[in-house]
Design a protein around this motif. Structure first.
Motif, short mmCIF file in Angstrom:
data_model
loop_
_atom_site.label_atom_id
_atom_site.label_comp_id
_atom_site.label_asym_id
_atom_site.label_seq_id
_atom_site.Cartn_x
_atom_site.Cartn_y
_atom_site.Cartn_z
N THR A 103 0.83 -1.21 0.00
CA THR A 103 0.00 0.00 0.00
C THR A 103 0.87 1.25 0.00
N ALA A 104 1.92 1.24 0.83
CA ALA A 104 2.82 2.39 0.90
C ALA A 104 3.65 2.53 -0.37
N GLU A 105 3.97 1.41 -1.00
CA GLU A 105 4.74 1.46 -2.24
C GLU A 105 3.91 2.01 -3.39
N LEU A 195 -0.83 -14.55 -2.98
CA LEU A 195 0.51 -14.33 -2.44
C LEU A 195 1.60 -15.01 -3.26
N ALA A 196 1.20 -15.71 -4.31
CA ALA A 196 2.17 -16.46 -5.11
C ALA A 196 3.18 -15.52 -5.76
N ASN A 197 4.45 -15.75 -5.44
CA ASN A 197 5.55 -15.01 -6.06
C ASN A 197 5.47 -13.50 -5.84
N PHE A 198 4.87 -13.06 -4.73
CA PHE A 198 4.85 -11.62 -4.47
C PHE A 198 6.25 -11.16 -4.09
N ASP A 199 6.58 -9.93 -4.42
CA ASP A 199 7.90 -9.38 -4.11
C ASP A 199 7.79 -7.89 -3.88
N ASN A 200 7.83 -7.50 -2.62
CA ASN A 200 7.77 -6.08 -2.27
C ASN A 200 9.15 -5.43 -2.25
N SER A 201 10.20 -6.21 -2.40
CA SER A 201 11.56 -5.68 -2.23
C SER A 201 12.01 -4.80 -3.38
N LYS A 202 11.29 -4.82 -4.49
CA LYS A 202 11.72 -4.06 -5.66
C LYS A 202 11.34 -2.58 -5.59
N ASP A 203 10.43 -2.22 -4.67
CA ASP A 203 9.93 -0.84 -4.63
C ASP A 203 10.12 -0.18 -3.27
N TYR A 204 11.13 -0.61 -2.52
CA TYR A 204 11.39 0.01 -1.22
C TYR A 204 11.59 1.51 -1.34
N ASP A 205 12.19 1.95 -2.44
CA ASP A 205 12.51 3.37 -2.61
C ASP A 205 11.26 4.25 -2.68
N LYS A 206 10.11 3.66 -2.92
CA LYS A 206 8.87 4.42 -3.01
C LYS A 206 8.23 4.68 -1.64
N VAL A 207 8.78 4.06 -0.61
CA VAL A 207 8.23 4.22 0.74
C VAL A 207 8.88 5.44 1.38
N PRO A 224 12.67 -13.26 12.24
CA PRO A 224 12.99 -11.84 12.38
C PRO A 224 14.06 -11.33 11.42
N GLU A 225 14.94 -12.20 10.95
CA GLU A 225 15.95 -11.73 10.01
C GLU A 225 15.33 -11.27 8.69
N LEU A 226 14.15 -11.82 8.35
CA LEU A 226 13.46 -11.36 7.15
C LEU A 226 12.89 -9.96 7.36
N GLY A 227 12.39 -9.70 8.56
CA GLY A 227 11.92 -8.36 8.88
C GLY A 227 13.04 -7.35 8.87
N ARG A 228 14.18 -7.75 9.39
CA ARG A 228 15.34 -6.85 9.39
C ARG A 228 15.76 -6.53 7.95
N GLU A 229 15.65 -7.52 7.08
CA GLU A 229 15.98 -7.30 5.67
C GLU A 229 15.06 -6.23 5.07
N VAL A 230 13.78 -6.27 5.42
CA VAL A 230 12.85 -5.25 4.95
C VAL A 230 13.24 -3.88 5.49
N ALA A 231 13.54 -3.81 6.78
CA ALA A 231 13.91 -2.54 7.40
C ALA A 231 15.18 -1.96 6.79
N ASP A 232 16.13 -2.83 6.49
CA ASP A 232 17.38 -2.37 5.89
C ASP A 232 17.17 -1.82 4.49
N GLY A 233 16.11 -2.29 3.82
CA GLY A 233 15.86 -1.85 2.45
C GLY A 233 15.11 -0.55 2.35
N ILE A 234 14.42 -0.13 3.42
CA ILE A 234 13.61 1.09 3.40
C ILE A 234 14.39 2.21 4.08
N LYS A 235 14.54 3.31 3.42
CA LYS A 235 15.33 4.42 3.94
C LYS A 235 14.82 4.89 5.30
#
Length: 267
Positions: A103-105, A195-207, A224-235
């Motif tokens: 939604t944020a992306e 949810l098949a093959n969803f990928d939110n990691s490509k648009d982190y810059d839009k958040v 939790p390491e997956l959550g940290r990966e998300v946090a590291d990707g969003i400015k």
């Protein structure tokens, strides 16, 4: 107050406390409905206008044969518009966190704070479907009770599992009962396909909104390491790890969860 919003050619069921200057919109997880978010609603309803929803395909909302995460994201923006809200704080849990991030992306100017609880950046399927496959179970064939058994083993801290086994902890009672009929086999399949093959990691810059990612130490569904990966990707995103808790962190460590969220929303 419960009401139905006609948006994007479907009906979305919304429960709105209507009280409070700032709005907090909660998005539930897999196979669930708005009632599963009532524990979080009750934590914040004295200070916020809390809005819980049945996402499309769930609860009392329309259950289309096919839909995607992008459909969910567009629904949420329309909900914000229909409720005449300038900005909301958006909190998504598990599957709801994938929806909230997307939604944020898609658009960020109507979101103030974004909170992603027990999240991951992408997946070939839902985390629960992965667990069921590992257990040789079919998501479209099992009952809600059987699914909860699999989920509990992967989502509770060791001490909580002991309490459940000893009858000291009733997770179902703490989470609240579903208000709506269970999803049918076809509806579960549609949910899983979304949810098949969803990928939110490509648009982190839009958040561009303020973002907090919360992980739980013993989360076997979305580690939790997956959550940290998300946090590291969003400015400038923040990451918080709640110890001695699993995927059902709001049941296991409600006070710590509430404190972290309150601090983030107030800053």
């Amino acid at each position: 107050m419960k009401r139905f919003l006609k948006i994007n050619d479907i009906e979305i069921c919304v429960d709105d406390t209507q009280q409070g200057e700032n709005a907090l919109l909660l998005v539930h997880g897999l196979t669930a409905d708005k009632s599963s978010m009532y524990p979080i609603r009750d934590m914040f309803k004295d200070d916020y206008r809390v809005i819980t929803i049945d996402t499309r395909g769930h609860g009392e909302s329309t259950r289309p044969e096919k839909y995607t995460i992008d459909d969910h994201a567009l629904d949420i923006h329309e909900i914000i518009k229909e409720l005449d809200l300038k900005k909301v704080d958006l909190l998504g849990y598990s599957m709801g966190s994938y929806i909230a991030l997307r939604t944020a992306e898609v658009q960020c100017d109507d979101i103030d704070h974004l909170i992603l609880l027990c999240t991951k950046p992408n997946g070939k399927t839902s985390s629960v479907a992965r667990l069921l496959k590992e257990a040789n179970l079919d998501i479209t064939q099992i009952t809600q009770e059987e699914m909860m058994g699999v989920i509990l083993k992967a989502s509770l801290a060791p001490h909580s599992l002991e309490k459940v086994a000893n009858g000291e902890l009733d997770v179902g009672e703490l989470l609240g009962s579903d208000e709506s009929p269970e999803l049918s086999e076809e509806e579960k399949a549609a949910e899983d396909a979304s949810l098949a093959n969803f990928d939110n990691s490509k648009d982190y810059d839009k958040v561009t909104c303020k973002t907090l990612v919360i992980g739980a130490e013993y989360d076997g569904i979305n580690p939790p390491e997956l959550g940290r990966e998300v946090a590291d990707g969003i400015k400038d995103a923040e990451f918080e790890l709640i110890k001695d808790a699993g995927h059902l962190v709001i049941v296991e460590q409600p006070d710590e969860f509430k404190k972290i969220v309150e601090n983030f929303l107030k800053n």
